[in-house]
Design a protein around this motif. Sequence first.
Motif, PDB file in Angstrom:
ATOM      1  N   ARG A   4      -8.219 -18.121  -8.068  1.00  0.00           N
ATOM      2  CA  ARG A   4      -9.526 -17.506  -7.788  1.00  0.00           C
ATOM      3  C   ARG A   4      -9.671 -17.083  -6.334  1.00  0.00           C
ATOM      4  O   ARG A   4     -10.383 -16.143  -6.025  1.00  0.00           O
ATOM      5  CB  ARG A   4     -10.655 -18.483  -8.135  1.00  0.00           C
TER       6      ARG A   4
ATOM      7  N   ARG B 215      -6.983  -6.042 -10.419  1.00  0.00           N
ATOM      8  CA  ARG B 215      -8.222  -5.379 -10.847  1.00  0.00           C
ATOM      9  C   ARG B 215      -8.099  -3.866 -10.695  1.00  0.00           C
ATOM     10  O   ARG B 215      -8.532  -3.110 -11.556  1.00  0.00           O
ATOM     11  CB  ARG B 215      -9.396  -5.867 -10.006  1.00  0.00           C
ATOM     12  N   SER B 216      -7.514  -3.434  -9.577  1.00  0.00           N
ATOM     13  CA  SER B 216      -7.387  -1.988  -9.345  1.00  0.00           C
ATOM     14  C   SER B 216      -6.463  -1.350 -10.371  1.00  0.00           C
ATOM     15  O   SER B 216      -6.509  -0.135 -10.595  1.00  0.00           O
ATOM     16  CB  SER B 216      -6.882  -1.709  -7.928  1.00  0.00           C
ATOM     17  N   GLU B 217      -5.611  -2.177 -10.969  1.00  0.00           N
ATOM     18  CA  GLU B 217      -4.707  -1.670 -12.005  1.00  0.00           C
ATOM     19  C   GLU B 217      -5.362  -1.705 -13.382  1.00  0.00           C
ATOM     20  O   GLU B 217      -4.709  -1.453 -14.395  1.00  0.00           O
ATOM     21  CB  GLU B 217      -3.423  -2.513 -12.020  1.00  0.00           C
ATOM     22  N   GLY B 218      -6.630  -2.071 -13.408  1.00  0.00           N
ATOM     23  CA  GLY B 218      -7.370  -2.037 -14.673  1.00  0.00           C
ATOM     24  C   GLY B 218      -7.402  -3.350 -15.429  1.00  0.00           C
ATOM     25  O   GLY B 218      -7.880  -3.390 -16.565  1.00  0.00           O
TER      26      GLY B 218
ATOM     27  N   LEU C 179      -5.804 -10.506  -6.626  1.00  0.00           N
ATOM     28  CA  LEU C 179      -6.921 -10.209  -7.534  1.00  0.00           C
ATOM     29  C   LEU C 179      -7.361  -8.757  -7.388  1.00  0.00           C
ATOM     30  O   LEU C 179      -7.551  -8.049  -8.385  1.00  0.00           O
ATOM     31  CB  LEU C 179      -8.107 -11.127  -7.224  1.00  0.00           C
ATOM     32  N   LEU C 180      -7.510  -8.313  -6.144  1.00  0.00           N
ATOM     33  CA  LEU C 180      -7.915  -6.924  -5.915  1.00  0.00           C
ATOM     34  C   LEU C 180      -6.891  -5.961  -6.509  1.00  0.00           C
ATOM     35  O   LEU C 180      -7.241  -4.946  -7.105  1.00  0.00           O
ATOM     36  CB  LEU C 180      -8.070  -6.665  -4.411  1.00  0.00           C
TER      37      LEU C 180
ATOM     38  N   LEU D 143       0.820  -1.217   0.000  1.00  0.00           N
ATOM     39  CA  LEU D 143       0.000   0.000   0.000  1.00  0.00           C
ATOM     40  C   LEU D 143       0.853   1.266   0.000  1.00  0.00           C
ATOM     41  O   LEU D 143       0.404   2.330   0.424  1.00  0.00           O
ATOM     42  CB  LEU D 143      -0.973   0.019   1.192  1.00  0.00           C
TER      43      LEU D 143
ATOM     44  N   ARG E 121      -7.325 -13.429  -2.936  1.00  0.00           N
ATOM     45  CA  ARG E 121      -8.085 -12.171  -2.909  1.00  0.00           C
ATOM     46  C   ARG E 121      -7.207 -10.927  -3.104  1.00  0.00           C
ATOM     47  O   ARG E 121      -7.522 -10.058  -3.924  1.00  0.00           O
ATOM     48  CB  ARG E 121      -8.824 -12.099  -1.563  1.00  0.00           C
TER      49      ARG E 121
ATOM     50  N   MET F 268      -8.704  -6.907 -16.576  1.00  0.00           N
ATOM     51  CA  MET F 268     -10.001  -7.573 -16.658  1.00  0.00           C
ATOM     52  C   MET F 268      -9.788  -9.008 -17.127  1.00  0.00           C
ATOM     53  O   MET F 268      -8.700  -9.369 -17.592  1.00  0.00           O
ATOM     54  CB  MET F 268     -10.917  -6.849 -17.652  1.00  0.00           C
TER      55      MET F 268
END
Lengths: 155, 163
Positions: free
Chosen positions: B136, B146-149, B142-143, B107, B139, B151
Amino acid sequence: MRLQISTQLAIFAVLELAAREGQQLSVADIGEKYGVSSHHLAKVMHVMGRAGLVRSVRGAGGGYQFAGNARRTTLLDVVQLFEDANSVEQDGGAADATPEGQALRQVLSEIDDIARATLGSITIATMRKLVDRHATGNGRQSKAGRPRQRGSLAP
Amino acid sequence: MPTATKARAAKADALRVRRVRASDMANVIALDAHVTKLPKPDYWDDVFRRYGKQRLHERFFLVAENRADRTKPRLLGFIIGEVRVWEFGSTPCGWVFALSVDPEMRLHGAGNALLEAMSAEFKKAGVSKMRTMVARDARLPLLFFRSEGMMAGPYIQLEKDLD
């Protein structure tokens, strides 16, 4: 995959509220943008209020504020309030005990697992970025995320 | 300059991403062992040989370090990727197959800096798509992705138990 209308409204409402941290919007403001009745949206907001995702602000100029953490709250957190997250496991019935039923359950479980992983990995903050990308892709300057006065959802 | 802006600038200045060196490997191995609870020095020796020394125009083993104390930079994390062509019927694309950040230093932008640096390397190598694979139930990664765009892509990973 189709989401119930209530679930979609909940996601839209959270996205609108999360874009205006510290400010509030009324159900009428949100309902107008998405073409739904305030009555329907009020029920949705009530459910989210009980779950701690939104808080109501009373009095003149009142409405709702986002009460969660946009970087921690996922789509799954919202969806689970309105949808059955374990649809496959609740089917029951004699057919489930047959090899055919078990095979079908295995395939449907795979679909559910992927859906849960997808929804559980996309936060409201990530969704806001995605919304912005779509807004920009449509050739419009995105204003999402900027503080705005309550009551205005105009682009 | 306001204090907060200064602090951000100093933090960004202290964070540096560069190619891995042999002298980093002890820290890379220690970080991986700490995160995965599974020490594998032989594996890392092999990875360094292949990704830290060979075909460097298409293989990228990068590390992020904090240089606030320039006499003793601290390894914050690493990322490894390569350009792969025609595998699975795919046009050339960049694959990220390892990314790790010191749990105590998460972070603070290291993961983002590593992924951005890798993106830049892939672009320089002539590819316009970056892929990775995440469990899968993992977590946090994956988060992050995803936050980096990132998909879901057009492929589905399949497997079977070998009897």
